[in-house]
Write an enzyme that holds these catalytic residues in place. Structure first.
Site, PDB file in Angstrom:
ATOM      1  N   TYR A   1     -14.502  11.182  -6.038  1.00  0.00           N
ATOM      2  CA  TYR A   1     -13.248  10.818  -6.709  1.00  0.00           C
ATOM      3  C   TYR A   1     -12.439  12.053  -7.082  1.00  0.00           C
ATOM      4  O   TYR A   1     -11.255  12.173  -6.729  1.00  0.00           O
ATOM      5  CB  TYR A   1     -13.547   9.980  -7.971  1.00  0.00           C
ATOM      6  CG  TYR A   1     -12.362   9.915  -8.933  1.00  0.00           C
ATOM      7  CD1 TYR A   1     -11.222   9.189  -8.607  1.00  0.00           C
ATOM      8  CD2 TYR A   1     -12.393  10.595 -10.155  1.00  0.00           C
ATOM      9  CE1 TYR A   1     -10.135   9.145  -9.469  1.00  0.00           C
ATOM     10  CE2 TYR A   1     -11.309  10.550 -11.020  1.00  0.00           C
ATOM     11  CZ  TYR A   1     -10.185   9.825 -10.674  1.00  0.00           C
ATOM     12  OH  TYR A   1      -9.094   9.789 -11.534  1.00  0.00           O
TER      13      TYR A   1
ATOM     14  N   SER B   1     -10.973  13.897  -4.219  1.00  0.00           N
ATOM     15  CA  SER B   1      -9.808  13.235  -3.607  1.00  0.00           C
ATOM     16  C   SER B   1      -8.565  13.418  -4.478  1.00  0.00           C
ATOM     17  O   SER B   1      -7.457  13.595  -3.970  1.00  0.00           O
ATOM     18  CB  SER B   1     -10.096  11.745  -3.352  1.00  0.00           C
ATOM     19  OG  SER B   1     -10.191  11.031  -4.571  1.00  0.00           O
ATOM     20  N   LYS B   2      -8.755  13.412  -5.801  1.00  0.00           N
ATOM     21  CA  LYS B   2      -7.600  13.647  -6.698  1.00  0.00           C
ATOM     22  C   LYS B   2      -7.144  15.104  -6.584  1.00  0.00           C
ATOM     23  O   LYS B   2      -5.945  15.392  -6.593  1.00  0.00           O
ATOM     24  CB  LYS B   2      -7.951  13.312  -8.152  1.00  0.00           C
ATOM     25  CG  LYS B   2      -8.148  11.842  -8.449  1.00  0.00           C
ATOM     26  CD  LYS B   2      -6.904  10.988  -8.220  1.00  0.00           C
ATOM     27  CE  LYS B   2      -5.839  11.179  -9.272  1.00  0.00           C
ATOM     28  NZ  LYS B   2      -4.713  10.207  -9.112  1.00  0.00           N
TER      29      LYS B   2
ATOM     30  N   ASP C   1       0.844  -1.201   0.000  1.00  0.00           N
ATOM     31  CA  ASP C   1       0.000   0.000   0.000  1.00  0.00           C
ATOM     32  C   ASP C   1       0.878   1.250   0.000  1.00  0.00           C
ATOM     33  O   ASP C   1       1.843   1.316   0.769  1.00  0.00           O
ATOM     34  CB  ASP C   1      -0.845  -0.065   1.298  1.00  0.00           C
ATOM     35  CG  ASP C   1      -1.997   0.909   1.296  1.00  0.00           C
ATOM     36  OD1 ASP C   1      -1.813   2.059   0.864  1.00  0.00           O
ATOM     37  OD2 ASP C   1      -3.084   0.506   1.757  1.00  0.00           O
ATOM     38  N   ILE C   2       0.495   2.240  -0.807  1.00  0.00           N
ATOM     39  CA  ILE C   2       1.272   3.494  -0.788  1.00  0.00           C
ATOM     40  C   ILE C   2       1.111   4.227   0.546  1.00  0.00           C
ATOM     41  O   ILE C   2       1.853   5.171   0.824  1.00  0.00           O
ATOM     42  CB  ILE C   2       0.894   4.464  -1.943  1.00  0.00           C
ATOM     43  CG1 ILE C   2      -0.602   4.835  -1.913  1.00  0.00           C
ATOM     44  CG2 ILE C   2       1.311   3.905  -3.283  1.00  0.00           C
ATOM     45  CD1 ILE C   2      -0.953   6.033  -2.783  1.00  0.00           C
TER      46      ILE C   2
ATOM     47  N   THR D   1      -5.866  13.849 -13.054  1.00  0.00           N
ATOM     48  CA  THR D   1      -6.999  13.774 -13.969  1.00  0.00           C
ATOM     49  C   THR D   1      -7.541  15.158 -14.315  1.00  0.00           C
ATOM     50  O   THR D   1      -7.407  16.096 -13.527  1.00  0.00           O
ATOM     51  CB  THR D   1      -8.125  12.942 -13.316  1.00  0.00           C
ATOM     52  OG1 THR D   1      -9.310  13.080 -14.078  1.00  0.00           O
ATOM     53  CG2 THR D   1      -8.436  13.398 -11.897  1.00  0.00           C
ATOM     54  N   ASP D   2      -8.213  15.237 -15.460  1.00  0.00           N
ATOM     55  CA  ASP D   2      -8.869  16.500 -15.841  1.00  0.00           C
ATOM     56  C   ASP D   2     -10.116  16.769 -14.990  1.00  0.00           C
ATOM     57  O   ASP D   2     -10.644  17.879 -14.977  1.00  0.00           O
ATOM     58  CB  ASP D   2      -9.238  16.508 -17.337  1.00  0.00           C
ATOM     59  CG  ASP D   2     -10.179  15.378 -17.755  1.00  0.00           C
ATOM     60  OD1 ASP D   2     -10.577  14.553 -16.910  1.00  0.00           O
ATOM     61  OD2 ASP D   2     -10.524  15.325 -18.956  1.00  0.00           O
ATOM     62  N   GLU D   3     -10.590  15.721 -14.262  1.00  0.00           N
ATOM     63  CA  GLU D   3     -11.836  15.893 -13.504  1.00  0.00           C
ATOM     64  C   GLU D   3     -11.685  16.891 -12.362  1.00  0.00           C
ATOM     65  O   GLU D   3     -12.687  17.378 -11.833  1.00  0.00           O
ATOM     66  CB  GLU D   3     -12.318  14.544 -12.961  1.00  0.00           C
ATOM     67  CG  GLU D   3     -12.621  13.566 -14.061  1.00  0.00           C
ATOM     68  CD  GLU D   3     -13.559  12.440 -13.655  1.00  0.00           C
ATOM     69  OE1 GLU D   3     -14.162  12.509 -12.582  1.00  0.00           O
ATOM     70  OE2 GLU D   3     -13.671  11.488 -14.442  1.00  0.00           O
TER      71      GLU D   3
ATOM     72  N   ALA E   1      -0.997   4.940  -8.415  1.00  0.00           N
ATOM     73  CA  ALA E   1      -1.896   4.245  -7.481  1.00  0.00           C
ATOM     74  C   ALA E   1      -3.031   5.155  -7.041  1.00  0.00           C
ATOM     75  O   ALA E   1      -2.806   6.273  -6.588  1.00  0.00           O
ATOM     76  CB  ALA E   1      -1.114   3.780  -6.251  1.00  0.00           C
TER      77      ALA E   1
ATOM     78  N   GLU F   1      -7.677   4.957  -6.179  1.00  0.00           N
ATOM     79  CA  GLU F   1      -9.029   4.482  -6.483  1.00  0.00           C
ATOM     80  C   GLU F   1      -9.487   5.383  -7.618  1.00  0.00           C
ATOM     81  O   GLU F   1      -9.407   6.612  -7.505  1.00  0.00           O
ATOM     82  CB  GLU F   1      -9.935   4.625  -5.267  1.00  0.00           C
ATOM     83  CG  GLU F   1      -9.643   3.630  -4.154  1.00  0.00           C
ATOM     84  CD  GLU F   1      -9.949   2.193  -4.545  1.00  0.00           C
ATOM     85  OE1 GLU F   1     -10.794   1.983  -5.432  1.00  0.00           O
ATOM     86  OE2 GLU F   1      -9.339   1.283  -3.960  1.00  0.00           O
TER      87      GLU F   1
END
Ligand code: NAD
Ligand code: DAU
Length: 360
Positions: free
Chosen positions: A158, A161-162, A57-58, A132-134, A80, A82
């Site tokens: 998601y 969190s990113k 796990d990281i 991510t672009d999100e 890494a 989700e």
């Protein structure tokens, strides 16, 4: 030596396979093997001494410290995470643990390691964070595509969190001087894509005679990039990116979801026609929309092209054909993923000593 995290997942595995095939330096591949991690993605590098797989796990500081001390990587590439928006809506906890806390622990371990390196190695070290672009939120039909200067406005658990992880990476550079790089990429597609995401789900469901669930009106727009083009962009940023900078990565392929689904159906009609002669399009079913569904993503990829000379090699037409063909050619991979057989194998393989087993 480089340390790759999440290298048994979709993009990470494509990256590791490309890296090893290119004859570059060895890779330590740290992956927790969640439901999305699949050692079969790495079958072709099993036994290759330039690939060392470690299940872990990281967020495990002791393991990170040991791996960094033992392998002395010159770079860390952090895949890494989700990664699935729908799962984050139903259960955000794992997203906070891995994407936020895990990235924090990885940054801290990297900082301790980097600070103790001798001057030349310290200068050369890089921490590349794959994002991510999100994080930029959603666009209207007429907004310009996301540039690196766009405000962060994440809308799903998601993407929040990113976004948090990107901010931590930025702060570790600003505060401690850690030599970081961040890439924000649009939707990837290609081989080894887990069939919970739109394109592989449509291919797999179509072939199984199941419904093709299109959320809402199907007119949400995503900007598609062939996965190996994403991998080449990451290599290029690692090689020549300016420290502390972010680079948007995309393929200039904005398409409404329904067009993607229709394209997949048309390719399957050509390559594996249904026995009853009907089109796979008859399996399309409009279903309830995703809560908070972002309407449109689009990436302005001019900075990475201008500064680093990177451009995608595939068009959407060539990439999607290769992708559909890959799924047709790899029914065992699909069957293993769907039956969960690969997870049973992993459990058996790692039961005795879950940490630090080479795939060899
Ligand atoms: P994926 O879900 O296919 O793979 C994620 C991998 O990370 C899996 O192998 C999983 O086992 C591993 N992992 C999860 N938690 C871990 C932990 N705590 N410690 C170690 N390993 C862990 O994801 P993907 O689609 O390959 O995405 C990779 C990265 O790229 C992610 O950071 C994602 O946010 C980003 N990204 C993805 C896309 C896309 O379209 N798929 C686009 C832009 C950015
Ligand atoms: O933009 C980059 C992001 O792309 C990455 O950061 C994420 O990790 C990755 O999962 C992807 O997120 P999306 O939510 O855009 O991908 P997904 O494949 O889940 O959905 C793509 C679009 O298709 C989205 O508008 C939702 C829609 N969709 C998805 C599924 C799974 C459907 O209409 N039906 C479906 O069954």
């Amino acid at each position: 030596m480089i340390l790759v995290t999440g290298g048994a997942g979709f993009i990470g595995a494509n990256f590791v396979l490309d890296w090893i095939a290119n004859g570059d330096e060895p890779v330590v591949n740290l992956d927790k093997l969640t439901y999305a991690g699949n050692l079969h993605n790495l079958d072709s590098v099993q036994g290759n001494p330039r690939h060392i797989f470690v299940q872990g796990d990281i967020g495990d500081t002791a393991l990170l410290e040991r791996l960094l001390a033992e392998h002395q990587p010159r770079a860390i590439v952090n895949f890494a995470a989700e990664s699935h928006v729908d799962r984050s809506i139903h259960g955000p906890e794992d997203f906070i643990q891995t994407n936020v806390v895990g990235t924090f622990r990885l940054l801290e371990a990297a900082r301790q390691y980097w600070q103790a390196l001798p001057a030349i190695k310290k200068e050369a070290f890089r921490f590349l964070h794959v994002s991510t672009d999100e994080v930029y939120g959603t666009l209207s039909a007429t907004d310009p595509a996301f540039s690196e200067d766009n405000r962060y406005e994440p809308n799903s658990p998601y993407s929040a969190s990113k976004a948090a992880s990107d901010h931590l990476v930025r702060a570790w550079h600003h505060t401690y001087g850690l030599p970081v790089l961040t890439t924000n990429c649009s939707n990837n597609y290609g081989p080894l894509h887990f069939p919970e995401k739109l394109i592989p789900l449509m291919i797999v469901n179509a072939l199984a005679g199941k419904n093709l669930p299109v959320y809402g009106d199907g007119m949400q727009v995503r900007d598609w990039l062939y996965v190996r083009d994403h991998c080449s962009a990451i290599r290029r940023v690692l090689e020549a990116g300016r420290l502390g900078e972010t680079y948007n990565v995309g393929g200039w392929n904005e398409k409404p979801n329904i067009e993607i689904v229709n394209t997949v159906c048309a390719l399957l009609d050509e390559l594996r026609p249904r026995a009853d002669g009907q089109s796979y399009k008859t399996q399309i079913a409009y279903v309830t929309d995703r809560p908070g569904h972002d309407r449109r993503y689009a990436i302005d990829a001019r900075k990475i092209e201008r500064e680093l000379g990177w451009k995608p090699a595939e068009t959407f037409d060539t990439g999607i054909r290769k992708t559909v063909q890959w799924y047709l050619d790899n029914p065992e991979w699909v069957a293993q993923v769907q039956s969960g057989a690969y997870r049973e194998w992993v459990q058996k393989q790692y039961q005795a000593d879950p940490v630090a087993k080479a795939v060899a």
